[in-house]
Design a protein around this motif. Structure first.
Motif, PDB file in Angstrom:
ATOM      1  N   GLU A 144       0.885  -1.060   0.106  1.00 32.39           N
ATOM      2  CA  GLU A 144       0.145   0.111   0.066  1.00 32.39           C
ATOM      3  C   GLU A 144       0.749   1.202  -0.184  1.00 32.39           C
ATOM      4  OE1 GLU A 144      -2.914   0.377   3.239  1.00 32.39           O
ATOM      5  OE2 GLU A 144      -3.856  -1.484   2.364  1.00 32.39           O
ATOM      6  N   SER A 145       1.572   1.170   1.168  1.00 31.30           N
ATOM      7  CA  SER A 145       2.455   2.607   1.246  1.00 31.30           C
ATOM      8  C   SER A 145       3.296   2.040   2.503  1.00 31.30           C
ATOM      9  CB  SER A 145       1.800   3.761   1.392  1.00 31.30           C
ATOM     10  OG  SER A 145       1.383   3.878   2.835  1.00 31.30           O
ATOM     11  N   GLY A 146       4.274   2.753   2.484  1.00 28.32           N
ATOM     12  CA  GLY A 146       5.241   2.497   3.720  1.00 28.32           C
ATOM     13  C   GLY A 146       6.482   3.435   3.817  1.00 28.32           C
ATOM     14  N   ARG A 147       6.926   3.720   5.047  1.00 26.03           N
ATOM     15  CA  ARG A 147       8.070   4.372   5.194  1.00 26.03           C
ATOM     16  C   ARG A 147       9.047   3.874   6.186  1.00 26.03           C
ATOM     17  NH1 ARG A 147       5.484   6.549   1.801  1.00 26.03           N
ATOM     18  NH2 ARG A 147       4.021   8.355   1.839  1.00 26.03           N
ATOM     19  N   ILE A 148      10.218   3.667   5.665  1.00 31.05           N
ATOM     20  CA  ILE A 148      11.293   3.623   6.423  1.00 31.05           C
ATOM     21  C   ILE A 148      12.336   4.781   6.563  1.00 31.05           C
ATOM     22  CG2 ILE A 148      13.334   1.915   6.582  1.00 31.05           C
ATOM     23  CD1 ILE A 148      10.590   0.267   6.692  1.00 31.05           C
ATOM     24  N   ILE A 149      12.376   5.239   7.984  1.00 31.93           N
ATOM     25  CA  ILE A 149      13.580   6.140   8.027  1.00 31.93           C
ATOM     26  C   ILE A 149      14.700   5.600   8.813  1.00 31.93           C
ATOM     27  CG2 ILE A 149      13.722   8.276   9.275  1.00 31.93           C
ATOM     28  CD1 ILE A 149      10.512   8.351   8.726  1.00 31.93           C
ATOM     29  N   THR A 150      15.762   5.839   8.381  1.00 28.04           N
ATOM     30  CA  THR A 150      17.210   5.325   9.022  1.00 28.04           C
ATOM     31  C   THR A 150      17.881   6.374   9.542  1.00 28.04           C
ATOM     32  OG1 THR A 150      18.563   5.467   7.145  1.00 28.04           O
ATOM     33  CG2 THR A 150      17.369   3.203   7.423  1.00 28.04           C
ATOM     34  N   THR A 151      18.761   6.378  10.575  1.00 29.10           N
ATOM     35  CA  THR A 151      19.677   7.427  11.273  1.00 29.10           C
ATOM     36  C   THR A 151      20.983   7.210  10.839  1.00 29.10           C
ATOM     37  OG1 THR A 151      17.920   7.458  12.992  1.00 29.10           O
ATOM     38  CG2 THR A 151      19.852   9.033  13.124  1.00 29.10           C
ATOM     39  N   THR A 152      21.662   8.167   9.936  1.00 28.41           N
ATOM     40  CA  THR A 152      22.788   8.149   9.752  1.00 28.41           C
ATOM     41  C   THR A 152      23.406   9.240  10.434  1.00 28.41           C
ATOM     42  OG1 THR A 152      24.530   8.229   8.048  1.00 28.41           O
ATOM     43  CG2 THR A 152      22.539   9.376   7.538  1.00 28.41           C
ATOM     44  N   SER A 153      24.664   9.800  10.097  1.00 28.33           N
ATOM     45  CA  SER A 153      25.325  10.825  10.884  1.00 28.33           C
ATOM     46  C   SER A 153      26.446  11.547   9.930  1.00 28.33           C
ATOM     47  CB  SER A 153      25.907  10.177  12.114  1.00 28.33           C
ATOM     48  OG  SER A 153      27.093  11.118  12.677  1.00 28.33           O
TER      49      SER A 153
END
Ligand code: NAI
Length: 285
Positions: A144-153
């Motif tokens: 359907e839809s989806g959101r992945i957010i990662t954390t870099t630096s």
């Protein structure tokens, strides 16, 4: 109307700092939130504690929101699976995963032990991989839809003295984000990274923070949360594979840059001497 009405979000390491600010804002915007936190020390040592995650859940509930605590370790396969399963069991689905949990074990290379390297890479890079894979298996099915957010630096993207382990992990997260954004596009899942700078338990004793008299306010984690919310919402449906940096009120994108390709002058290919002679040209100067 909230920007995340009807959405279910998992935020790892949400018992403190940036993750906590994200969780509070997500709940305020209508999301049902799984607040994951192991509750260990800043360097990943010490006993786990359920208090940080529970306190954030209590705070959300006290303001009329809906949240569930989870205390699993992102860096263990069973833990990551259980974090995602908590959302599906409790709320019937998952829409958004924010990979935020993290620790630090800083030392310069020659003083860095194998354990310091392994644990930092394990929590950040393996933790992001495991949680993202578990979430994407569910999101692919839903299609359907989806959101992945990662954390870099910034440390991973530019390098930072005394953080070889952390930089390696955070640069790895950049590569993971780019590749998974390509692989998940056909399932309507966006995958973007944040590169935050905030005054938290991880950073409050850094010289940069100490030198800034009002760092606690100017770089409060609450400055990061609107960017996480944006990437998690329908407003960012067309944005994927990006690295959004947030530093107090300042916001910008990081991009890998490439200089214009240069060809050797003769037919025989490059020699080491010609590379030296034409270094300014190759390096784009
Ligand atoms: P923080 O220490 O305030 O929060 C991190 C949370 O993650 C803690 O509550 C901790 O208990 C939890 N955690 C640690 N290991 C875990 C594990 N294995 N499983 C589950 N939870 C775990 O730190 P902060 O600053 O809020 O950091 C959040 C993220 O932002 C981290 O990934 C960090 O590397 C990243 N970041 C932060 C920057 C800053 O300036 N604060 C700069 C660049 C990146």
């Amino acid at each position: 109307m909230g920007l995340l009405d009807g959405k279910v979000a998992v935020i790892t390491g949400a018992g403190a700092g940036i993750g906590r600010a994200d969780a509070l804002l997500f709940a305020k915007e209508g999301a049902k939130v799984v607040v994951n936190d192991l509750g260990g020390a800043r360097d990943g040592s010490g006993d786990a504690s359920s208090r940080p995650a529970e306190e954030v859940v209590e705070e959300i509930k006290a303001s009329g929101g809906d949240a569930t605590a989870n205390f699993d370790n992102v860096a263990e396969a069973e833990g990551a699976a259980s974090i995602i399963k908590t959302a599906i069991d409790r709320y019937g689905k998952l829409d958004i995963l924010v990979n935020n949990a993290g620790i630090l074990r800083d030392k310069t290379l020659l003083k860095m032990t194998d354990d310091m390297f392994d644990l930092v890479v394990k929590v950040h890079l393996r933790g992001t991989f495991l949680c993202t894979r578990a979430a994407c298996a569910h999101l692919r099915e839903r299609n359907e839809s989806g959101r992945i957010i990662t954390t870099t630096s910034v440390a991973g993207l530019m390098g930072n003295f005394g953080q070889a382990n952390y930089s390696a992990a955070k640069a790895g997260i950049y590569g993971l984000t780019r590749t998974v954004s390509m692989e998940m596009k056909k399932y309507k899942v966006t995958v973007n990274a944040l590169a935050p700078i905030a005054h938290t338990r991880l950073t409050s004793d850094l010289p940069m923070m100490q030198a800034m008299p009002n760092a606690k306010d100017l770089l409060a984690p609450e400055h990061i949360a609107p960017a996480t919310l944006f990437l998690a919402s329908d407003l960012a449906a067309d944005i994927t594979g990006q690295v959004l940096a947030v530093e107090g009120p300042r916001m910008y994108l990081f991009r890998m840059s490439q200089t214009d390709p240069v060809m050797p002058k003769g037919d025989g290919g490059w020699t080491a001497q010609e590379i030296r002679e034409r270094w300014a040209e190759i390096s784009g100067k």
